[in-house]
Write a protein that holds these residues in place. Structure first.
Motif, PDB file in Angstrom:
ATOM      1  N   PHE A 132       0.907  -1.237  -0.159  1.00  0.00           N
ATOM      2  CA  PHE A 132      -0.424  -0.262  -0.470  1.00  0.00           C
ATOM      3  C   PHE A 132       0.590   1.295  -0.206  1.00  0.00           C
ATOM      4  O   PHE A 132       1.987   1.218   1.037  1.00  0.00           O
ATOM      5  CB  PHE A 132      -0.728  -0.101   1.315  1.00  0.00           C
ATOM      6  N   ALA A 133       0.416   1.606  -0.898  1.00  0.00           N
ATOM      7  CA  ALA A 133       1.770   3.278  -1.125  1.00  0.00           C
ATOM      8  C   ALA A 133       1.414   4.363  -1.049  1.00  0.00           C
ATOM      9  O   ALA A 133       1.963   5.495  -0.655  1.00  0.00           O
ATOM     10  CB  ALA A 133       2.092   3.168  -2.522  1.00  0.00           C
ATOM     11  N   SER A 134       0.202   4.554  -0.564  1.00  0.00           N
ATOM     12  CA  SER A 134      -0.700   6.201  -0.350  1.00  0.00           C
ATOM     13  C   SER A 134      -2.039   5.375   0.332  1.00  0.00           C
ATOM     14  O   SER A 134      -2.696   4.332   0.304  1.00  0.00           O
ATOM     15  CB  SER A 134      -1.623   6.289  -1.419  1.00  0.00           C
ATOM     16  N   PRO A 135      -2.474   6.467   1.494  1.00  0.00           N
ATOM     17  CA  PRO A 135      -3.357   6.180   1.912  1.00  0.00           C
ATOM     18  C   PRO A 135      -4.911   5.431   0.585  1.00  0.00           C
ATOM     19  O   PRO A 135      -5.736   4.942   1.773  1.00  0.00           O
ATOM     20  CB  PRO A 135      -4.097   7.392   2.816  1.00  0.00           C
ATOM     21  N   ARG A 136      -4.935   6.177  -0.391  1.00  0.00           N
ATOM     22  CA  ARG A 136      -5.890   6.114  -0.746  1.00  0.00           C
ATOM     23  C   ARG A 136      -5.868   4.278  -1.781  1.00  0.00           C
ATOM     24  O   ARG A 136      -6.792   3.736  -2.647  1.00  0.00           O
ATOM     25  CB  ARG A 136      -6.138   6.470  -2.348  1.00  0.00           C
ATOM     26  N   ASP A 137      -4.853   3.774  -1.379  1.00  0.00           N
ATOM     27  CA  ASP A 137      -4.458   2.249  -1.877  1.00  0.00           C
ATOM     28  C   ASP A 137      -4.939   1.109  -0.412  1.00  0.00           C
ATOM     29  O   ASP A 137      -5.477  -0.031  -1.275  1.00  0.00           O
ATOM     30  CB  ASP A 137      -3.560   2.043  -1.839  1.00  0.00           C
ATOM     31  N   ALA A 138      -6.025   1.911   0.518  1.00  0.00           N
ATOM     32  CA  ALA A 138      -6.107   1.222   1.558  1.00  0.00           C
ATOM     33  C   ALA A 138      -7.657   0.552   1.779  1.00  0.00           C
ATOM     34  O   ALA A 138      -7.744   0.195   3.210  1.00  0.00           O
ATOM     35  CB  ALA A 138      -5.297   1.336   2.740  1.00  0.00           C
ATOM     36  N   HIS A 139      -8.201   0.815   0.706  1.00  0.00           N
ATOM     37  CA  HIS A 139      -9.939   0.827   0.970  1.00  0.00           C
ATOM     38  C   HIS A 139     -10.090  -0.281   1.756  1.00  0.00           C
ATOM     39  O   HIS A 139     -10.791  -1.165   2.137  1.00  0.00           O
ATOM     40  CB  HIS A 139     -10.588   1.614  -0.084  1.00  0.00           C
ATOM     41  N   CYS A 140      -9.311  -1.464   1.118  1.00  0.00           N
ATOM     42  CA  CYS A 140      -9.204  -2.608   1.186  1.00  0.00           C
ATOM     43  C   CYS A 140      -9.142  -3.647   2.773  1.00  0.00           C
ATOM     44  O   CYS A 140      -9.024  -5.171   3.275  1.00  0.00           O
ATOM     45  CB  CYS A 140      -9.404  -3.805  -0.468  1.00  0.00           C
ATOM     46  N   VAL A 193      -7.299  -8.662   7.985  1.00  0.00           N
ATOM     47  CA  VAL A 193      -6.984  -7.422   8.029  1.00  0.00           C
ATOM     48  C   VAL A 193      -7.374  -7.333   6.315  1.00  0.00           C
ATOM     49  O   VAL A 193      -6.998  -5.959   6.348  1.00  0.00           O
ATOM     50  CB  VAL A 193      -5.493  -8.678   7.757  1.00  0.00           C
ATOM     51  N   VAL A 194      -7.854  -7.828   5.206  1.00  0.00           N
ATOM     52  CA  VAL A 194      -8.184  -7.749   4.419  1.00  0.00           C
ATOM     53  C   VAL A 194      -9.600  -8.281   3.742  1.00  0.00           C
ATOM     54  O   VAL A 194      -9.987  -8.949   5.165  1.00  0.00           O
ATOM     55  CB  VAL A 194      -7.513  -7.316   2.777  1.00  0.00           C
ATOM     56  N   ASN A 195      -9.911  -7.161   3.079  1.00  0.00           N
ATOM     57  CA  ASN A 195     -11.873  -7.735   2.746  1.00  0.00           C
ATOM     58  C   ASN A 195     -11.757  -8.471   1.959  1.00  0.00           C
ATOM     59  O   ASN A 195     -10.406  -9.426   1.687  1.00  0.00           O
ATOM     60  CB  ASN A 195     -12.317  -6.478   1.863  1.00  0.00           C
ATOM     61  N   GLU A 196     -12.311  -9.708   2.609  1.00  0.00           N
ATOM     62  CA  GLU A 196     -12.493 -10.997   1.582  1.00  0.00           C
ATOM     63  C   GLU A 196     -12.990 -11.339  -0.022  1.00  0.00           C
ATOM     64  O   GLU A 196     -11.942 -12.379  -0.121  1.00  0.00           O
ATOM     65  CB  GLU A 196     -13.938 -12.338   2.397  1.00  0.00           C
ATOM     66  N   ASP A 197     -12.714 -10.247  -0.687  1.00  0.00           N
ATOM     67  CA  ASP A 197     -12.633 -10.139  -1.760  1.00  0.00           C
ATOM     68  C   ASP A 197     -11.243  -9.823  -2.064  1.00  0.00           C
ATOM     69  O   ASP A 197     -11.105  -9.851  -3.266  1.00  0.00           O
ATOM     70  CB  ASP A 197     -13.487  -9.305  -2.736  1.00  0.00           C
ATOM     71  N   SER A 198     -10.461  -9.143  -1.532  1.00  0.00           N
ATOM     72  CA  SER A 198      -8.876  -8.892  -2.345  1.00  0.00           C
ATOM     73  C   SER A 198      -8.394 -10.187  -1.629  1.00  0.00           C
ATOM     74  O   SER A 198      -7.816 -10.433  -0.033  1.00  0.00           O
ATOM     75  CB  SER A 198      -8.690  -7.387  -1.293  1.00  0.00           C
ATOM     76  N   LYS A 199      -7.802  -9.881  -2.547  1.00  0.00           N
ATOM     77  CA  LYS A 199      -6.078 -11.352  -2.756  1.00  0.00           C
ATOM     78  C   LYS A 199      -4.908 -10.536  -3.407  1.00  0.00           C
ATOM     79  O   LYS A 199      -5.058  -9.865  -3.707  1.00  0.00           O
ATOM     80  CB  LYS A 199      -6.594 -12.353  -3.204  1.00  0.00           C
ATOM     81  N   PRO A 200      -3.529 -11.231  -2.798  1.00  0.00           N
ATOM     82  CA  PRO A 200      -2.110 -10.822  -3.051  1.00  0.00           C
ATOM     83  C   PRO A 200      -2.387 -11.322  -4.499  1.00  0.00           C
ATOM     84  O   PRO A 200      -3.371 -12.093  -5.550  1.00  0.00           O
ATOM     85  CB  PRO A 200      -0.983 -11.160  -2.176  1.00  0.00           C
ATOM     86  N   SER A 201      -1.523 -10.019  -5.614  1.00  0.00           N
ATOM     87  CA  SER A 201      -1.493 -10.652  -6.766  1.00  0.00           C
ATOM     88  C   SER A 201      -0.734 -11.343  -7.529  1.00  0.00           C
ATOM     89  O   SER A 201       0.405 -12.022  -6.538  1.00  0.00           O
ATOM     90  CB  SER A 201      -0.963  -9.695  -7.451  1.00  0.00           C
ATOM     91  N   PRO A 202      -1.253 -11.949  -7.606  1.00  0.00           N
ATOM     92  CA  PRO A 202      -0.628 -13.688  -8.249  1.00  0.00           C
ATOM     93  C   PRO A 202       0.798 -13.813  -9.387  1.00  0.00           C
ATOM     94  O   PRO A 202       0.567 -14.346 -10.321  1.00  0.00           O
ATOM     95  CB  PRO A 202      -1.031 -15.039  -8.404  1.00  0.00           C
ATOM     96  N   ASP A 203       1.260 -12.742  -9.474  1.00  0.00           N
ATOM     97  CA  ASP A 203       2.357 -12.356 -10.177  1.00  0.00           C
ATOM     98  C   ASP A 203       3.014 -13.503 -10.391  1.00  0.00           C
ATOM     99  O   ASP A 203       3.826 -13.514 -11.632  1.00  0.00           O
ATOM    100  CB  ASP A 203       3.247 -11.478 -10.073  1.00  0.00           C
ATOM    101  N   THR A 204       3.392 -14.076  -9.813  1.00  0.00           N
ATOM    102  CA  THR A 204       4.725 -15.181 -10.376  1.00  0.00           C
ATOM    103  C   THR A 204       3.750 -16.485 -10.261  1.00  0.00           C
ATOM    104  O   THR A 204       4.489 -18.163 -10.027  1.00  0.00           O
ATOM    105  CB  THR A 204       5.655 -15.850  -9.032  1.00  0.00           C
TER     106      THR A 204
END
Length: 254
Positions: free
Chosen positions: A89-97, A152-163
């Motif tokens: 989370f690089a800024s407060p606006r990214d923290a909605h989840c 910690v995070v909303n159920e519909d938010s998950k880490p990006s599976p970039d790898t």
């Protein structure tokens, strides 16, 4: 007689170990970590800088660990933060989840938050803002949140599976992703950061640094001497590694 003397020494050692150790106004549970100063041995010491933080009336313990970036600090709550992966989370606006991250961004001086499987990396604005000013608020926010029982995070938010493996990946890309997941990312996460895969083109691996790695003075050394050397050793097709930055990061460093 010798036996009684040995027992006496053991009892003396036990008493010293069980004696509480005061740490910055909080009382630790008799734990003592080795010194963070490793001298000129060249060996990385990953022991937490502050052994144990305890708030009276609460049962949660939070440790801190230095990172290579003086403006980032790793907090270890002793609880599972994310089930898998990391979220930056690089800024407060990214923290909605994330209600936890929203609370952390309300603390004066906090400019970035990285959530990991068992850690939280906090980044502050600059060296003028001292950690001793920020730490108490961060400790309070973390402990208040985890005792609330909220996710910690909303159920519909998950880490990006970039790898994560993809059907479109060729053999080279699949090998790069596997090395990132199994050899590189765990090491970087130990220092409170993370590395995301952003593509492979014309022999160049594009990576995005997060957490403590974002503005770390040694990030270029990590990319070239660490990550690039390892990838080239196992994957000859890799010619170099380049860092990819978001527009916000470029504007912040301009």
């Amino acid at each position: 007689m010798a036996t009684y003397m040995q027992v006496g020494r053991l009892l003396g050692i036990s008493a010293r170990l069980s004696r509480p150790v005061a740490v910055s106004g909080y009382q630790s549970a008799g734990l003592h970590w080795p010194s963070h100063n490793t001298g000129n041995t060249g060996i990385s010491n990953r022991w937490p800088q502050n052994p144990l933080w305890v708030v009276p009336g609460r049962t949660m313990f939070v440790q801190t660990q230095d990172t290579p970036n003086p403006n980032s600090l790793k907090f270890l709550p002793g609880r599972t933060v994310l089930e898998e992966g990391t979220m930056n989370f690089a800024s407060p606006r990214d923290a909605h989840c994330s209600p936890l991250v929203r609370q952390l961004f309300r603390i004066d001086g906090v400019t970035g938050v990285l959530l990991g499987p068992d850690f939280i990396t906090i980044s502050k604005s600059d060296s003028n803002m001292e950690w001793k000013v920020i730490k108490p608020d961060v400790f309070a926010a973390i402990m208040d949140f985890f005792t609330s029982g909220l996710p910690v995070v909303n159920e519909d938010s998950k880490p990006s599976p970039d790898t994560a493996p993809s059907d479109d990946d060729d053999e080279v890309v699949a090998m790069i992703k596997e090395l990132l997941d199994t050899r590189i990312r765990p090491t970087v996460q130990e220092d409170g950061g993370d590395v995301l895969y952003r593509g492979f083109e014309d022999g160049i691996v594009k990576l995005k640094l997060q957490g403590s790695c974002t503005s770390c003075p040694s990030s270029i050394i990590t990319l070239k001497n660490g990550i690039q050397n390892m990838l080239q050793f196992y994957v000859p097709e890799v010619e170099s590694v380049e860092q990819v930055k978001d527009e916000e990061e470029q504007a912040a460093q301009a």
